[in-house]
Design a protein around this motif. Structure first.
Motif, PDB file in Angstrom:
ATOM      1  N   SER A  71     -10.996   4.132   3.537  1.00 58.39           N
ATOM      2  CA  SER A  71      -9.902   4.744   2.734  1.00 58.39           C
ATOM      3  C   SER A  71      -9.181   5.655   3.393  1.00 58.39           C
ATOM      4  O   SER A  71      -8.011   6.152   3.018  1.00 58.39           O
ATOM      5  CB  SER A  71     -10.324   5.250   1.357  1.00 58.39           C
ATOM      6  OG  SER A  71     -11.062   6.509   1.314  1.00 58.39           O
ATOM      7  N   ILE A  84     -21.122   0.785   6.192  1.00 59.07           N
ATOM      8  CA  ILE A  84     -19.671   0.449   5.547  1.00 59.07           C
ATOM      9  C   ILE A  84     -19.591   1.253   4.193  1.00 59.07           C
ATOM     10  O   ILE A  84     -20.498   0.974   3.460  1.00 59.07           O
ATOM     11  CB  ILE A  84     -19.659  -1.002   5.326  1.00 59.07           C
ATOM     12  CG1 ILE A  84     -20.093  -1.719   6.502  1.00 59.07           C
ATOM     13  CG2 ILE A  84     -18.259  -1.497   5.065  1.00 59.07           C
ATOM     14  CD1 ILE A  84     -19.274  -1.598   7.856  1.00 59.07           C
ATOM     15  N   HIS A  85     -18.443   1.715   3.956  1.00 56.39           N
ATOM     16  CA  HIS A  85     -18.295   2.422   2.426  1.00 56.39           C
ATOM     17  C   HIS A  85     -18.037   1.321   1.587  1.00 56.39           C
ATOM     18  O   HIS A  85     -17.422   0.456   1.918  1.00 56.39           O
ATOM     19  CB  HIS A  85     -17.020   3.346   2.835  1.00 56.39           C
ATOM     20  CG  HIS A  85     -16.676   4.146   1.558  1.00 56.39           C
ATOM     21  ND1 HIS A  85     -17.657   4.821   0.764  1.00 56.39           N
ATOM     22  CD2 HIS A  85     -15.721   4.212   0.741  1.00 56.39           C
ATOM     23  CE1 HIS A  85     -17.077   4.989  -0.484  1.00 56.39           C
ATOM     24  NE2 HIS A  85     -15.839   4.758  -0.288  1.00 56.39           N
ATOM     25  N   SER A 102      -8.516   3.465   7.488  1.00 55.99           N
ATOM     26  CA  SER A 102      -6.808   2.863   7.479  1.00 55.99           C
ATOM     27  C   SER A 102      -6.118   3.953   7.429  1.00 55.99           C
ATOM     28  O   SER A 102      -6.177   5.087   6.701  1.00 55.99           O
ATOM     29  CB  SER A 102      -7.000   2.149   5.971  1.00 55.99           C
ATOM     30  OG  SER A 102      -7.802   0.736   6.121  1.00 55.99           O
ATOM     31  N   PHE A 157     -11.461 -10.408   4.247  1.00 53.58           N
ATOM     32  CA  PHE A 157     -12.354  -9.694   5.126  1.00 53.58           C
ATOM     33  C   PHE A 157     -13.390  -9.246   4.503  1.00 53.58           C
ATOM     34  O   PHE A 157     -13.767  -8.402   3.806  1.00 53.58           O
ATOM     35  CB  PHE A 157     -11.160  -8.224   5.261  1.00 53.58           C
ATOM     36  CG  PHE A 157     -11.852  -7.398   6.058  1.00 53.58           C
ATOM     37  CD1 PHE A 157     -12.140  -7.628   7.349  1.00 53.58           C
ATOM     38  CD2 PHE A 157     -12.086  -5.976   5.778  1.00 53.58           C
ATOM     39  CE1 PHE A 157     -12.684  -6.782   8.166  1.00 53.58           C
ATOM     40  CE2 PHE A 157     -12.467  -5.283   6.792  1.00 53.58           C
ATOM     41  CZ  PHE A 157     -13.190  -5.308   7.908  1.00 53.58           C
ATOM     42  N   ARG A 188       0.689  -1.323   0.120  1.00 48.04           N
ATOM     43  CA  ARG A 188       0.061   0.052  -0.092  1.00 48.04           C
ATOM     44  C   ARG A 188       0.795   1.279   0.003  1.00 48.04           C
ATOM     45  O   ARG A 188       1.905   1.343  -0.647  1.00 48.04           O
ATOM     46  CB  ARG A 188      -0.930  -0.240   1.194  1.00 48.04           C
ATOM     47  CG  ARG A 188      -2.199  -0.984   0.945  1.00 48.04           C
ATOM     48  CD  ARG A 188      -3.211  -1.011   1.946  1.00 48.04           C
ATOM     49  NE  ARG A 188      -4.410  -2.005   1.884  1.00 48.04           N
ATOM     50  CZ  ARG A 188      -5.070  -2.235   3.009  1.00 48.04           C
ATOM     51  NH1 ARG A 188      -5.163  -1.485   3.912  1.00 48.04           N
ATOM     52  NH2 ARG A 188      -5.821  -3.020   2.673  1.00 48.04           N
ATOM     53  N   ASP A 218      -3.092   3.346   5.628  1.00 46.59           N
ATOM     54  CA  ASP A 218      -2.067   3.127   4.609  1.00 46.59           C
ATOM     55  C   ASP A 218      -3.064   3.234   3.275  1.00 46.59           C
ATOM     56  O   ASP A 218      -2.345   2.782   2.288  1.00 46.59           O
ATOM     57  CB  ASP A 218      -1.386   1.970   4.813  1.00 46.59           C
ATOM     58  CG  ASP A 218      -2.198   0.650   5.023  1.00 46.59           C
ATOM     59  OD1 ASP A 218      -3.370   0.757   5.185  1.00 46.59           O
ATOM     60  OD2 ASP A 218      -1.359  -0.408   5.140  1.00 46.59           O
ATOM     61  N   ILE A 276     -14.007  -6.510   1.835  1.00 54.08           N
ATOM     62  CA  ILE A 276     -13.294  -5.561   1.418  1.00 54.08           C
ATOM     63  C   ILE A 276     -11.786  -6.283   0.737  1.00 54.08           C
ATOM     64  O   ILE A 276     -11.711  -5.455  -0.386  1.00 54.08           O
ATOM     65  CB  ILE A 276     -12.882  -4.891   2.588  1.00 54.08           C
ATOM     66  CG1 ILE A 276     -14.072  -4.411   3.582  1.00 54.08           C
ATOM     67  CG2 ILE A 276     -11.808  -3.856   2.198  1.00 54.08           C
ATOM     68  CD1 ILE A 276     -14.719  -3.357   2.866  1.00 54.08           C
ATOM     69  N   ALA A 336      -2.561   1.381   9.857  1.00 52.34           N
ATOM     70  CA  ALA A 336      -3.093   1.626  11.011  1.00 52.34           C
ATOM     71  C   ALA A 336      -4.788   1.818  10.897  1.00 52.34           C
ATOM     72  O   ALA A 336      -5.149   1.802   9.842  1.00 52.34           O
ATOM     73  CB  ALA A 336      -2.472   3.090  11.554  1.00 52.34           C
ATOM     74  N   ASN A 387      -5.142  -1.648  12.380  1.00 49.13           N
ATOM     75  CA  ASN A 387      -5.881  -1.557  11.062  1.00 49.13           C
ATOM     76  C   ASN A 387      -7.096  -1.080  11.009  1.00 49.13           C
ATOM     77  O   ASN A 387      -7.637  -1.300  12.309  1.00 49.13           O
ATOM     78  CB  ASN A 387      -5.330  -2.594   9.983  1.00 49.13           C
ATOM     79  CG  ASN A 387      -5.731  -4.009  10.584  1.00 49.13           C
ATOM     80  OD1 ASN A 387      -6.826  -4.009  11.444  1.00 49.13           O
ATOM     81  ND2 ASN A 387      -5.026  -5.068  10.309  1.00 49.13           N
ATOM     82  N   CYS A 388      -7.710  -1.060   9.841  1.00 51.68           N
ATOM     83  CA  CYS A 388      -9.068  -0.589  10.154  1.00 51.68           C
ATOM     84  C   CYS A 388      -9.996  -1.718  10.551  1.00 51.68           C
ATOM     85  O   CYS A 388     -11.096  -1.642  11.053  1.00 51.68           O
ATOM     86  CB  CYS A 388      -9.644  -0.032   8.896  1.00 51.68           C
ATOM     87  SG  CYS A 388     -11.016   0.838   8.877  1.00 51.68           S
ATOM     88  N   ALA A 389      -9.563  -2.951  10.200  1.00 51.80           N
ATOM     89  CA  ALA A 389     -10.277  -4.246  10.475  1.00 51.80           C
ATOM     90  C   ALA A 389     -10.277  -4.244  12.079  1.00 51.80           C
ATOM     91  O   ALA A 389     -11.407  -4.504  12.632  1.00 51.80           O
ATOM     92  CB  ALA A 389      -9.741  -5.524   9.704  1.00 51.80           C
ATOM     93  N   GLY A 400      -8.358  -1.325  -2.713  1.00 49.62           N
ATOM     94  CA  GLY A 400      -9.740  -1.227  -2.559  1.00 49.62           C
ATOM     95  C   GLY A 400     -10.210   0.064  -2.451  1.00 49.62           C
ATOM     96  O   GLY A 400     -11.080   0.168  -1.617  1.00 49.62           O
TER      97      GLY A 400
HETATM   98  C1  LIG Z   1      -9.886  -1.167   3.533  1.00 49.35           C
HETATM   99  C2  LIG Z   1     -11.060  -1.127   4.320  1.00 49.35           C
HETATM  100  C3  LIG Z   1     -11.145  -1.758   5.403  1.00 49.35           C
HETATM  101  C4  LIG Z   1     -10.032  -2.726   6.068  1.00 49.35           C
HETATM  102  O1  LIG Z   1      -8.920  -1.738   6.430  1.00 49.35           O
HETATM  103  P1  LIG Z   1      -7.473  -2.469   6.767  1.00 49.35           P
HETATM  104  O2  LIG Z   1      -6.676  -1.131   7.425  1.00 49.35           O
HETATM  105  O3  LIG Z   1      -6.773  -3.170   5.744  1.00 49.35           O
HETATM  106  O4  LIG Z   1      -7.807  -3.350   7.911  1.00 49.35           O
HETATM  107  C5  LIG Z   1     -12.397  -1.744   6.178  1.00 49.35           C
HETATM  108  N1  LIG Z   1     -13.362  -1.266   5.702  1.00 49.35           N
HETATM  109  C6  LIG Z   1     -13.347  -0.419   4.436  1.00 49.35           C
HETATM  110  C7  LIG Z   1     -14.572   0.227   4.148  1.00 49.35           C
HETATM  111  C8  LIG Z   1     -12.227  -0.570   3.763  1.00 49.35           C
HETATM  112  O5  LIG Z   1     -12.275  -0.042   2.790  1.00 49.35           O
END
Ligand SMILES: *Cc1c(COP(=O)(O)O)cnc(C)c1O
Length: 465
Positions: A256, A220-221, A288, A179, A90, A290, A175, A298, A145-147, A391
């Motif tokens: 994003s 969720i976007h 996220s 995930f 990334r 990155d 995603i 993160a 991370n975002c997850a 993504g």
């Molecule tokens: C990429 C993404 C995630 C996951 O993010 P990571 O930082 O890769 O864990 C979760 N939700 C959405 C909407 C995303 O676009």
């Protein structure tokens, strides 16, 4: 008996591990790794009973050692044109973040220490303060991370005895590799309360699902795809209004981390920024570090101070909190944002690459071609369209420029492999029976590497004819 005798004869040809290790000579990998490869190889020979000649066995081991040594983490030249390539790490970090990382990594640091007071301090406090100022959120918490951010938010609602997350069926998305939103919901212990249909969900659908068990409305976007046609979903403002009416928090997984208004980004994408989501009235939004934010891996959660504080006190946070290296890179990245004039793109490599004009790319392409023996290696400068990657922004095609290589005898896959196997690996892509090296993602100071690789490729092709 004769057959067994033949087999025994074959077995005598199986070399010992020691002999293989001796004859292999110097190798870059640690000895125990090579020994394990050699053992696995001799085991396989014993099992199949087909024992090749010794030099061939040694060559096979050598190629395995080589493959393993190329799997070590190392820089690659990204010539895919995809600025946020998840397989290629990334977002690349900006120089100040890299410097800070190096400073912090090699010694002790004040990760949880306040040098003024001489006492313990909160990990990530400074990065979170900077993010607060940047995003206008009441409070901020950073995880891996975002997850992880989503997991923590969902787990907290379960802890508070309100396990239901109301979510539109159109938001039950995947995603990236491995995930899926429904899976993370289940893993957190939350109960998924699906509403609406794949393409249409109304405010009434959300409203009808609310009950005393409801912990949140979750949006969720749709980061990596888009729907067109007979499509409806309430905007965040409407959901926030509904949430306020029923005292149910609205959580928005923004994904994003796009911080810039559309003018600062490639066109066509209406992407809500995290500050905009807060302004629309959602309680929490996560993103996220990155992707379009342009920093280290993160997960950043911003929003309501009380809810963020609850996340910080959730025991799962201990398992999800970032390390000093992430924080070093993140705080420096956020400082870059804060030091950049409003509505300008900060100097972060991913954003710079995304925003680069086409004409300098064309000029670089011409310069590179002028230094490569193109009589031996047919190359054309081609206008291309690339994706953002990671993504994000699935609708946006960014005009770019690539060196397109096609030779008579080699397949484009062979040309691609030649470049991948160089040091550092140069990663392009194959399309329309050509091998492409896209210049948008190649840093200008890497042009000499492309020249060198293409020159070597020209010699390789010439040597085979
Ligand atoms: C990429 C993404 C995630 C996951 O993010 P990571 O930082 O890769 O864990 C979760 N939700 C959405 C909407 C995303 O676009």
């Amino acid at each position: 008996m004769a057959a067994m005798g033949g087999r025994a004869h074959e077995f005598r040809k199986i070399p010992s591990v020691d002999q293989l290790l001796n004859d292999l000579g110097e190798a870059e990998l640690a000895r125990p790794l090579i020994a394990e490869l050699a053992r696995a190889l001799t085991r396989e020979l014993r099992q199949t009973g087909e024992v090749a000649a010794y030099p061939e066995i040694l060559a096979r081991l050598r190629s395995q050692v080589d493959g393993l040594s190329r799997s070590r983490l190392q820089p690659v030249v990204n010539a895919t044109g995809i600025c946020l390539h998840t397989n290629l790490g990334r977002a690349p970090l900006a120089e100040p973040a890299v410097r800070k990382l190096a400073e912090v990594a090699g010694g002790y640091c004040n990760l949880e220490y306040d040098p003024v007071q001489g006492s313990r301090s909160r990990r990530g406090g400074y990065a979170e303060l900077c993010l607060k100022i940047l995003t206008g959120g009441q409070a901020v918490i950073v995880v891996n991370n975002c997850a992880a951010a989503l997991l923590l938010i969902l787990h907290q609602t379960v802890r508070e005895g309100k396990p239901e997350a109301v979510i539109a069926r159109g938001d039950l998305v995947q995603i990236g590799g491995g995930f899926r939103i429904p899976d993370i919901l289940r893993a957190s212990g939350a109960v998924m309360r699906e509403v609406g249909t794949t393409n249409r969900t109304t405010l009434a659908d959300y409203r009808n699902a609310l009950n005393p068990q409801t912990g949140m409305i979750l949006r969720i976007h749709r980061s990596n795809f888009y729907m067109e046609g007979f499509v409806e979903i309430p905007v965040l403002k409407e959901l926030a209004g509904l949430g306020a009416e029923f005292a149910v928090p609205v959580v928005f997984d923004q994904g994003s981390g796009a911080m810039l208004p559309p003018a600062g980004r490639p066109p066509q994408q209406e992407e809500t920024t995290p500050p905009q989501a807060l302004a629309d009235g959602v309680q929490l939004t996560c993103f996220s570090g990155d992707k379009l934010f342009g920093g280290p891996q993160a997960g950043i959660v911003i929003g309501d101070a009380e809810r963020i504080s609850a996340l910080r006190h959730n025991p799962l946070y201990r398992a999800l909190r970032p390390d000093k290296l992430t924080l070093a890179a993140l705080e420096t990245t956020v400082e870059t944002y804060l030091n950049t004039a409003k509505n300008h793109a900060p100097e972060l490599p991913a954003l710079t690459a995304l925003g680069a004009d086409v004409s300098p790319l064309q000029e670089r392409g011409r310069q590179i071609m002028a230094r490569v023996p193109t009589d031996a290696l047919p190359i054309e400068l081609e206008d291309t369209l690339v994706e953002t990657g990671g993504g994000t922004m699935p609708r946006t095609k960014i005009p770019s420029v690539a060196l397109a290589v096609a030779t008579e005898r080699e397949t484009p896959a062979e040309l691609a492999r030649f470049c991948r196997l160089s040091q550092p690996p140069v990663v392009g892509y194959v399309a329309k029976k050509r091998f492409y090296l896209d210049l948008r993602t190649v840093f200008p100071d890497q042009d000499p590497i492309l020249i060198d690789r293409l020159t070597a490729l020209a010699s390789w092709v010439a040597a085979k004819t």
